[in-house]
Scaffold this motif. Structure first.
Motif, PDB file in Angstrom:
ATOM      1  N   ASN B 194      -9.752   2.911  -1.705  1.00 16.09           N
ATOM      2  CA  ASN B 194      -9.158   1.935  -2.622  1.00 16.09           C
ATOM      3  C   ASN B 194      -8.170   0.990  -1.940  1.00 16.09           C
ATOM      4  O   ASN B 194      -7.818  -0.036  -2.491  1.00 16.09           O
ATOM      5  CB  ASN B 194      -8.412   2.659  -3.745  1.00 16.09           C
ATOM      6  CG  ASN B 194      -9.382   3.424  -4.615  1.00 16.09           C
ATOM      7  OD1 ASN B 194     -10.545   3.061  -4.714  1.00 16.09           O
ATOM      8  ND2 ASN B 194      -8.903   4.509  -5.197  1.00 16.09           N
ATOM      9  N   VAL B 195      -7.721   1.381  -0.771  1.00 21.61           N
ATOM     10  CA  VAL B 195      -6.635   0.622  -0.147  1.00 21.61           C
ATOM     11  C   VAL B 195      -7.140  -0.678   0.444  1.00 21.61           C
ATOM     12  O   VAL B 195      -6.567  -1.744   0.228  1.00 21.61           O
ATOM     13  CB  VAL B 195      -5.982   1.468   0.975  1.00 21.61           C
ATOM     14  CG1 VAL B 195      -4.916   0.664   1.669  1.00 21.61           C
ATOM     15  CG2 VAL B 195      -5.428   2.741   0.396  1.00 21.61           C
ATOM     16  N   GLN B 263      -0.571  -1.033  -7.777  1.00 21.72           N
ATOM     17  CA  GLN B 263      -1.897  -0.567  -7.362  1.00 21.72           C
ATOM     18  C   GLN B 263      -1.905  -0.102  -5.916  1.00 21.72           C
ATOM     19  O   GLN B 263      -2.501   0.916  -5.580  1.00 21.72           O
ATOM     20  CB  GLN B 263      -2.909  -1.710  -7.507  1.00 21.72           C
ATOM     21  CG  GLN B 263      -3.131  -2.154  -8.930  1.00 21.72           C
ATOM     22  CD  GLN B 263      -4.033  -3.376  -8.950  1.00 21.72           C
ATOM     23  OE1 GLN B 263      -5.060  -3.420  -8.282  1.00 21.72           O
ATOM     24  NE2 GLN B 263      -3.642  -4.391  -9.693  1.00 21.72           N
ATOM     25  N   ALA B 267      -2.837   3.580  -4.519  1.00 19.19           N
ATOM     26  CA  ALA B 267      -3.977   3.792  -3.636  1.00 19.19           C
ATOM     27  C   ALA B 267      -3.555   4.359  -2.288  1.00 19.19           C
ATOM     28  O   ALA B 267      -4.274   5.131  -1.675  1.00 19.19           O
ATOM     29  CB  ALA B 267      -4.716   2.466  -3.430  1.00 19.19           C
ATOM     30  N   PRO B 340      -6.469   9.673  -8.047  1.00 14.54           N
ATOM     31  CA  PRO B 340      -6.865   9.961  -6.662  1.00 14.54           C
ATOM     32  C   PRO B 340      -6.185  11.243  -6.201  1.00 14.54           C
ATOM     33  O   PRO B 340      -5.028  11.488  -6.551  1.00 14.54           O
ATOM     34  CB  PRO B 340      -6.348   8.745  -5.889  1.00 14.54           C
ATOM     35  CG  PRO B 340      -5.320   8.122  -6.746  1.00 14.54           C
ATOM     36  CD  PRO B 340      -5.708   8.430  -8.155  1.00 14.54           C
TER      37      PRO B 340
END
Lengths: 349, 968
Positions: B194-195, B263, B267, B340
Motif C-alpha cells: 500500500n505504501v 493514509q 500503510a 493491515p
C-alpha cells in the motif's frame, strides 16, 4: 516659556525626539552652549589618530576632571565641583564595580579603560557635564544649563558617545558597511562600548552627512523571557518604508515590524549568526519587496542580545505574486515538511 | 552507496562495517557532538573507565540493529500455513532506514541529559490509574519530548542549520529509488504494497518529492513513534524551533503531504521497525548492556543465545486468538483482519515443533534484565554519582531561570563549534556565565552555584548525611488514601514518596528544612532547640505572609523516580496463544493449557524477585557539603575545637532526626490530603502548585512538634529510626591548626592539604584602609582571633568573599557600636543567616509590583531567591531605574516610590527613607542633578504617610520644577 520648554523636554523620551527637539525654538543660550561643546568634542576627536583607542582621559584632565570616587549613590553616576576642578562619583553597588565604599582612583588611561563598558560611558557622560559647566562659566551663562536640565542630559549622552566613538574613526573604519552586524560587533568589541551606545551614536547629528551612500537598518534586540524587545534602532534612507515608523516607536515594536519573511523572523533568535540575501516587505500595501542583505550577530547569550543589520541592495520592486505572500498558503495545502506557518488548514487536534 | 564498505573498529564488537550514508552521517558535526557526550554522565566519578561516548554507543547500536535483522531473517519461519510468523522479509531499503535510525537514536542527547531533564513521577490513586507529576529538581525538558524539545526536528529537517539534514536530503534520491524498486507484488514484501502507490501519488499529485523529502521524513517517523500507543495518531503536534513563538504554537507533523498523512501512516507503520531500534529487546539495549558492563569493569558477559529465537510475529494472527475468535466476538476479529497486519519482534518461547515452552528462555530474559539492574545498582545509583547529580541540579536551581543556559545554548545547533558542546563546556559555561558585563550584578545564589560547579569540576562531591533505601522506606512511609494492593504495595508507596518529595509543592517545605539544617551545621545557630525556636518565630510573624524562600547550597534532599527496569523497555515474548510484554504475562491468570501454569508461575516469581531488588535500588538521599562534616569555619573560630568532634557528631545526628521528622510531616500531610481528596486530578494539581505560606507555617509547626516528641536519648541512639544506612561517624572529621593528618577521613583534597592563612593575613594588614581584606582582619582581631594559622588560605578567601554588601555593613555597624571591642559571639555576623536575620528585623514581604508612570518602567525585581533584602538592595534597584536626571526622576516617581517602600516590612520602611534622605543630602551638592533635599524628602514622607493612612489616591500633579539649581 521656560515651563513650556521643560514640559517638552520631559516628553522627549527617545533620542529621535531630542534631535527633533533641537530644531525647536528654545532658550536661545543653551543651543549656543551645546554647539560649542560639540565643536570641542569633534575637534578633539578629529585630532587623535585613528589607530588608538580615543584617550578620553586626556579630555577629562583638560577640563579638570582628575579622579573617580566609588560610593553609595542614588544615581548611577554624578559629578561634583572640587577646589580645582571636578570629581566623578560612580555608584559602587551592582553596576559592575564592586569597589569598597569611598575608593578613589585617578583618571588615566588604565583606570578609564579597565572600567566595565557601562561605567566608562557614565564617566564620559560626566566629562561632558564638566565641559558644559566650564564653558557656561567662561561665557557667564551658568543659568542656561540649570533651566535646560533634561536637554542637557541628552546632549551629554550624545557627547559621551562622540567621545568614545569619534567621527573620524567611524568614517575611516566602517565605510559603506554600516549596516553589517558583523562589522558593528567587531567595532563594538574593539572600542569596548555597548552595542546600544554604538547604535545611538549612529544617530548623533554630526554623522548626518556621513555614510550617505548606505541605506538600511541596524537594531539591537534583546530577549526577556518570551518577550523580544528592541533596545535601539537606527535607520538610514528607506523613504516610504515601514522602518521609519519602527525607528520612531521602537520601544513598542515587535519582531514582525522588521517585515522579514516568516522563516527569517523565526531564525533570528535561534541562530548565532546569519548572513544571507533576503527580501524585506518594503511597503505591504503596495506589495513592494526590496532585496536586502541581512546579517545578525549574538552579542550576549544570557540574556540573549542580537545585533541585526539589514542593508538595502536595490530598489523596491512590485511583485503581485510574490513568494512571500504566497508562501503561507502554499505550505498549508502542501503540508510536507514545511511546517512553519502551515498549521491552520490541516485540521488536526 | 549502501554497500558496507567502511570499517570502524569498536572495542566491544570488533570491526563494524558501515555504508557510505552512515559514514557521511558520522562525519557531520551533529553526530561528532555525540563523541563528546558521555553515555553515563557522572558515573566516571566512580568507575574511571566508564567515560564512553554516546557516539561509540550509537555506532554499536547500528551494528547490533543489522545483526538483529539478520537474526530475524534467519529464524522467522516462512510457512504460509503458520500465520503466527510474519510472512515477510525486511527489504533492503527498510534495512538502511532501520540502521540509520539506530545510528541516530541518541542524537537528541545533550550533555548530562539524563541528569538535568525533568523526570516524570507517577502518583497512583488506585491500582491502575495514576497522575503524572514532573520532577521539581529537573531543569530541562526530556530529550525525547517532541512537544517541547525541537532538537530532533531541527537536526533532521533544518538544512540551514544542520549538515545532517543536508546529508539526509541528498541521500533521499538513491534511497527512494531503492524503495520504489521493491517488488511489492511479491508476498515477502506484502507489507509495502500500500505504501508505494501512495508515495507515487504524493509525488505526482501533491508536489511532494520523495527524492528530497522521503529519507528525512521516514527517519523522523521512525524515531518519534516509539510505542503503539503513540502510533494511533497519524499526525502529531510537535515543536519545531527554540523560538518562543514556535513553542507556544505547536505544529502538526505527519508522514508525507498533508492530504496523505493519515493514509501513509496507516500503510507504512510497522512496530517491528521501532522494536529493533529501541523498544523491547533492542539494538539500544543490547549495545549498552555489553558496552556499559565492559567499561564498568564488571566481570560479566551477556549471553545472546536467546537471539536464536528472535522472530517476526503477527500478533493479530488468528492462531493467537483461536479461543476469542471462536467465542463471542467474531465481528471484532473480522474487523481486525481487514486492517493491515502489524508485525512485531518477539522472543519465541513456544516451541511449535515440539509443542512445549522453552522455559529456559524466560530465565534467560530475566538474567539479561538482571544485568541492567546491576548496572543501575553499581553505577547509576551509586551514592557518589547521585551526589554529583544532586549538586549539579542544585547549582542550576541556584542560578535561576535567567542565568541558567537555555536548552538551545546547550546544543548551539548551526554554530561553528556545535560539535564542541560537551559536558566540560557545559560546566564551564555555568562558571563563565557570571561575567556578563551588562547584566545585573552576580547574586549571592549565583556565587553559590559557582562554588558547587567548581567543586564538581574537581570531583569534590558532597557526602551523604542520610540515605534511606526503598525497602526500608516502603515499610515506614505507608501513605494512606491509596487503595494498596498487597502485591504492588511497595511500588505504590515508593512512587508516591518519590513524587511527593520531588514535587514543587513540598519542596518549599523541604528547602526550608534544608536551610535550617545548613545553618545549624554551620554553627550559625547553636542548638537544635534554637533552630526550632528561630524557625517558629520566623513563621509565626503575621506580617511575614511569605516566609523566606531560601535555596541552601550545602544541604540537598534528593531522590529520583522509582523505576521498574523490566517494564521499560518490555521484552515481548511469543507464547502459544499470545504475544505480550513479559510484565503483563506476570499478571495473567493461568489458562488451561498444560505447562502454562508452570510458565506463568516462573514469570511471577521472577517479577517478584525483581520487584524486591528494585525497591532496594530506589533511595532517598540527603547530601551535605564536606565542609559541614568537619566542624566548619565558624565553630573553629569560636574555639569549639576542643570538644568539636563529639559536639559535631551530636549536631549531625540531630540533623538526621530533623530530616526524618520532616519526612514524617510530609507523610502525615499527604495522607490527610489524599483522604480528603479522592479525585486524582486534585492530587496532581496540588503537587505542582505552590505551597501557601499558611500551609508552610502549619507544616513547620508539625515538624517542630514531631521532632520534640522524641526523647533526646532515643534521638541520640537512633536518629533515623533505623531508616538511614549512613553512619555519620564514618564521615565526620576534625580540623586542627597543625594541619590534617594523612589518615584523616576528609576527602575534600583542598581542605585536607591547605595553606595556612598566615601569609594572606599579614598581606591583608598591609592593604589600604577600607579594603575588605583589611576590614575582615580588623573585625576578626576585634573578635579576639589573633592566630591567623587557625584558618586556611581558602577559608580566609571565602570570608573575604563574604565580606561585602550587607555582611560588611552589619560587621562595620557592630564594630562602631561596640567601639571595636567584640567577642566570639559576634563572629556569626560574617554569615548571612535566614534564621538569625529574623531576630533583628521583621522578615521581608514580597514587594508589591507597582507600575511607575514611566513608559519604559522596569518592574521591581523580586528580591529572590533568598529574599534577604535590606536597604542596600533596595537602593540598588532604585538606582538602576534612575536613568537621566535623578532629581527629576525622584520628583516624578514620588508616589510610586512611596508605594514600594510601603510594601516592605514596617521595621524597614523608615530605614529606607532615612537612607534615601542621607543620599539625597549628599547628592544635592553635586552638579546638574536637580536634587532638592528640602523638597523631595518631605514629599516622599508625605506620600508614604498617605499610603499608610489608607488614602491611596495620588496627590495632585506635582508642579513643574521651579528651575532652581542647587548645583550651580
Amino acid at each position: 516659556v521656560i515651563a513650556e520648554s521643560e514640559r517638552e523636554g520631559h516628553a522627549a523620551s527617545t533620542w529621535q525626539d531630542v534631535v527633533i527637539g533641537m530644531q525647536r525654538k528654545s532658550v536661545p543660550l543653551f543651543p549656543q552652549l551645546r554647539d560649542r561643546a560639540w565643536r570641542i568634542v569633534s575637534d578633539w576627536g578629529a585630532a587623535i589618530s585613528d589607530d588608538t583607542l580615543p584617550p578620553v582621559h586626556d579630555l577629562a584632565v583638560q577640563y579638570g576632571v582628575r579622579a573617580i570616587r566609588f560610593e553609595r549613590l542614588l544615581s548611577t553616576a554624578a559629578i561634583s565641583r572640587t577646589a580645582d576642578g571636578f570629581l566623578v562619583h560612580l555608584n559602587n553597588m551592582g553596576h559592575g564595580t564592586e569597589k569598597p565604599d569611598g575608593t578613589m582612583v585617578d583618571i588615566n588611561a588604565d583606570t578609564v579603560w579597565s572600567l566595565p563598558r557601562q561605567m566608562r560611558f557614565s564617566v564620559a557622560h560626566e566629562i561632558a557635564h564638566a565641559i558644559f559647566c566650564t564653558e557656561a562659566k567662561n561665557a557667564g551663562k551658568a543659568s542656561a544649563l540649570s533651566k535646560n536640565l533634561p536637554k542637557l542630559e541628552k546632549a551629554c549622552n550624545q557627547l559621551a558617545g562622540a567621545m568614545l566613538l569619534p567621527k573620524t574613526h567611524l568614517v575611516a573604519k566602517i565605510g559603506d558597511q554600516l549596516f553589517d552586524a558583523e562589522v558593528a560587533k567587531s567595532f563594538v568589541g574593539k572600542y569596548r562600548v555597548s552595542a546600544q551606545v554604538f547604535i545611538h551614536r549612529m544617530r548623533s547629528p554630526d554623522l548626518g552627512e556621513s555614510f550617505s551612500g548606505s541605506e538600511g537598518l541596524l537594531a539591537l534586540l534583546s530577549r526577556n523571557g518570551n518577550d523580544v524587545q528592541f533596545e535601539a534602532v537606527h535607520t538610514r534612507g528607506g523613504s516610504g518604508s515601514r522602518w521609519k515608523k519602527l525607528a520612531k516607536d521602537f520601544k513598542s515594536a515587535s519582531l514582525r515590524d522588521l517585515f522579514l519573511a516568516g522563516h527569517l523572523t523565526d531564525r533570528l533568535l535561534t541562530e548565532p549568526r546569519i548572513r544571507e540575501l533576503c527580501d524585506v516587505v518594503w511597503h505591504p500595501a503596495a506589495r513592494q519587496i526590496i532585496p536586502c542583505e541581512i546579517t545578525t550577530q549574538q552579542v550576549c547569550t544570557n540574556p540573549l542580545k542580537i545585533l541585526v543589520g539589514i542593508r538595502v541592495r536595490g530598489s523596491p520592486t512590485v511583485r503581485p505574486d510574490s513568494d512571500l505572500f504566497a508562501s503561507e498558503k502554499d505550505e498549508a495545502s502542501d503540508g510536507g515538511c514545511g511546517l512553519v506557518g502551515g498549521s491552520q488548514d490541516s485540521g488536526i487536534r | 552507496v549502501f554497500a558496507d564498505e567502511h570499517k570502524f573498529q569498536d572495542d566491544v564488537w570488533g570491526q563494524i562495517k558501515l555504508n557510505t550514508l552512515e559514514r557521511d552521517v558520522i562525519d557531520t558535526p551533529e553526530f561528532q557532538r555525540l563523541f563528546r557526550t558521555s553515555q553515563l554522565g557522572f558515573v566516571d566519578f566512580v568507575y574511571q573507565t566508564a567515560n564512553h561516548s554516546r557516539g561509540a554507543h550509537s555506532i554499536g547500536a547500528c551494528h547490533v540493529a543489522n545483526d538483529l535483522m539478520n537474526h530475524l531473517a534467519k529464524h522467522t519461519v516462512h510457512d504460509r500455513t503458520d500465520q503466527r510468523y510474519a510472512p515477510i522479509n525486511i527489504s533492503k531499503a527498510e534495512q538502511v532506514l532501520i540502521r540509520l535510525g539506530a545510528l541516530l537514536h541518541d542524537i537528541t542527547h545533550v550533555p548530562f541529559s539524563h541528569d538535568v531533564e525533568r523526570k516524570t513521577h507517577r502518583v497512583y490513586y488506585n491500582k491502575k490509574d495514576f497522575v503524572k507529576v514532573q520532577s521539581h529538581y529537573g531543569h530541562y525538558d526530556k530529550h525525547d519530548e517532541y512537544a517541547s524539545n525541537p532538537l530532533l526536528y531541527l537536526v533532521i529537517f533544518d538544512t540551514n542549520r544542520s549538515i545532517l539534514a543536508r546529508v539526509l536530503r541528498a541521500y533521499s534520491e538513491p534511497f527512494s529509488k531503492m524503495l520504489f524498486a521493491v517488488d511489492s507484488s511479491l508476498s515477502e514484501y506484502s507489507h509495502l504494497k500500500n505504501v508505494l502507490p501512495l508515495l507515487t501519488s504524493a509525488r505526482e499529485r501533491h508536489r511532494w518529492d520523495p527524492g528530497k523529502e522521503l529519507l528525512p521524513a521516514l527517519l523522523f517517523h521512525l524515531l518519534t513513534y516509539e510505542t503503539e500507543k503513540e502510533a494511533k495518531d497519524a499526525v502529531r503536534s510537535i515543536v519545531t524551533d527554540y523560538y518562543p513563538e514556535a513553542a507556544r504554537k505547536l505544529s502538526p507533523w505527519g508522514l508525507g503531504p498533508a492530504a496523505l498523512q493519515q493514509q501513509l501512516h496507516e500503510a507504512w507503520y510497522q512496530p517491528f521497525r521501532h522494536d529493533i531500534i529501541g523498544n523491547t529487546l533492542s539494538a539500544d539495549l543490547i549495545d549498552y548492556l555489553k558496552r556499559d558492563i565492559r567499561r564498568l569493569g564488571m566481570e560479566r558477559e551477556i549471553d545472546l543465545h536467546l537471539l536464536n529465537y528472535y522472530v517476526l510475529v503477527n500478533p493479530g494472527a488468528p492462531d493467537f486468538h483461536k479461543e476469542e475468535a471462536a467465542g463471542k466476538d467474531g465481528a471484532l476479529h473480522a474487523a481486525a483482519q481487514t486492517k493491515p497486519p502489524r508485525y512485531r519482534c518477539a522472543i519465541e518461547v513456544q516451541d511449535h515443533k515440539r509443542g512445549t515452552s522453552r522455559v529456559v528462555l524466560i530465565n534467560e530474559i530475566f538474567r539479561l534484565l538482571d544485568l541492567r539492574h546491576e548496572i543501575h545498582e553499581k553505577a547509576v545509583m551509586h551514592r557518589v554519582v547521585q551526589s554529583a547529580n544532586a549538586m549539579f541540579s542544585r547549582a542550576l536551581m541556584l542560578m535561576g531561570d535567567e542565568r541558567k543556559p537555555t536548552p538551545q545554548s546547550l546544543v548551539n545547533l548551526g554554530d561553528r563549534l556545535h560539535a564542541l558542546q560537551s559536558e566540560d563546556l557545559f560546566l564551564q559555561s555555568l562558571l563563565t556565565n557570571d561575567n556578563d558585563e551588562n547584566g545585573p550584578a552576580v547574586s549571592e545564589s549565583c556565587k553559590e552555584a559557582d562554588r558547587i560547579i567548581s567543586k564538581l569540576v574537581e570531583r569534590r562531591v558532597y557526602r551523604p548525611l542520610v540515605i534511606i533505601p526503598g525497602d526500608r522506606a516502603a515499610e515506614y512511609f505507608n501513605f494512606a488514601g491509596n487503595k494498596d494492593g498487597p502485591e504492588t504495595e511497595t511500588e505504590y508507596r515508593l512512587r508516591t514518596l518519590g513524587a511527593v518529595v520531588d514535587s514543587p509543592y513540598y519542596s518549599r517545605f523541604l528547602l526550608f528544612v534544608s536551610t535550617c539544617i545548613e545553618e545549624y551545621l554551620m554553627g550559625l545557630v547553636d542548638t537544635d532547640g534554637d533552630v526550632l525556636q528561630c524557625a517558629e518565630r520566623l513563621l509565626a510573624d503575621v506580617e511575614a505572609k511569605a516566609p523566606a524562600d531560601c535555596v541552601p547550597s550545602r544541604v540537598i534532599i534528593w531522590t529520583s523516580p522509582y523505576k521498574q527496569l523490566y517494564k521499560d523497555p518490555a521484552v515481548v515474548v511469543a507464547l502459544k496463544k499470545s504475544v505480550e510484554p513479559i510484565d503483563e504475562l506476570g499478571r495473567r491468570p493461568a489458562g488451561n493449557e498444560p505447562g502454562d501454569a508452570a510458565l506463568l508461575k516462573l514469570v511471577k516469581a521472577s517479577i517478584d524477585d525483581a520487584d524486591a531488588k528494585y525497591a532496594a535500588l530506589w533511595k532517598l538521599y540527603v547530601f551535605v557539603s564536606d565542609g559541614l562534616y568537619y566542624t566548619g569555619i565558624l565553630n573553629k573560630l569560636r574555639l569549639a575545637t576542643t570538644d568539636g568532634q563529639a559536639k559535631h557528631v551530636t549536631r549531625l545526628k540531630n540533623a538526621e532526626a530533623l530530616v526524618v521528622a520532616a519526612l514524617e510531616v510530609i507523610r502525615e500531610d499527604w495522607s490527610k490530603f489524599c483522604r480528603d481528596q479522592a479525585e486524582s486530578t486534585e492530587r496532581g494539581k496540588c503537587l505542582v502548585g505552590t505551597m501557601a505560606p499558611e500551609r508552610l507555617a502549619a507544616l513547620v509547626g508539625l515538624w517542630i512538634s514531631l521532632y520534640k516528641a522524641r526523647e533526646t536519648d532515643s534521638r541520640e541512639k537512633n536518629p533515623t529510626l533505623g531508616l538511614s544506612e549512613v553512619d555519620v561517624k564514618h564521615y565526620v572529621h576534625e580540623w586542627n591548626t597543625t594541619g590534617c593528618p594523612v589518615e584523616d577521613k576528609c576527602r575534600d583534597i583542598r581542605y585536607k592539604y591547605p595553606i595556612s592563612a598566615a601569609g594572606v593575613w599579614a598581606a591583608a594588614k598591609q592593604r589600604a584602609a577600607g579594603m575588605p581584606e583589611r576590614k575582615l582582619v580588623e573585625f576578626l582581631e576585634a573578635c579576639g582571633i589573633t592566630d591567623p594559622a587557625i584558618l586556611s588560605t581558602a577559608e580566609f578567601e571565602q570570608l573575604v568573599g563574604q565580606y561585602t554588601g550587607a555582611t560588611a555593613n552589619r560587621c562595620d555597624a557592630a564594630m562602631r557600636e561596640h567601639d571595636g571591642k567584640l567577642n566570639h559571639s559576634h563572629l556569626h555576623l560574617l554569615w548571612q543567616s535566614a534564621l538569625r536575620a529574623h531576630q533583628a528585623v521583621a522578615p521581608p514581604v514580597k514587594p508589591v509590583k507597582t507600575k511607575l508612570p514611566r513608559k519604559d518602567a522596569v518592574p521591581v525585581p523580586a528580591f529572590g531567591p533568598k529574599s534577604r533584602i535590606d536597604t542596600e538592595q533596595f537602593l540598588l534597584t532604585l538606582s538602576k531605574r534612575m536613568k537621566g536626571n535623578v532629581g527629576d526622576e525622584l520628583q516624578k516617581n514620588t508616589v510610586a516610590l512611596a508605594e514600594i517602600i510601603h510594601s516592605y516590612p514596617p521595621a524597614m520602611q523608615s530605614v529606607c527613607i532615612e537612607d534615601i534622605q542621607n543620599l539625597v543630602t549628599k547628592e544635592s551638592k553635586f552638579v546638574h542633578n536637580n536634587m532638592k533635599l528640602d523638597e523631595h524628602i518631605p514629599r516622599l514622607r508625605q506620600a508614604w504617610d498617605r499610603i499608610r493612612d489608607g488614602k491611596n489616591e495620588p496627590p495632585a500633579d506635582p508642579e513643574e520644577g521651579s528651575g532652581e539649581d542647587s548645583g550651580e
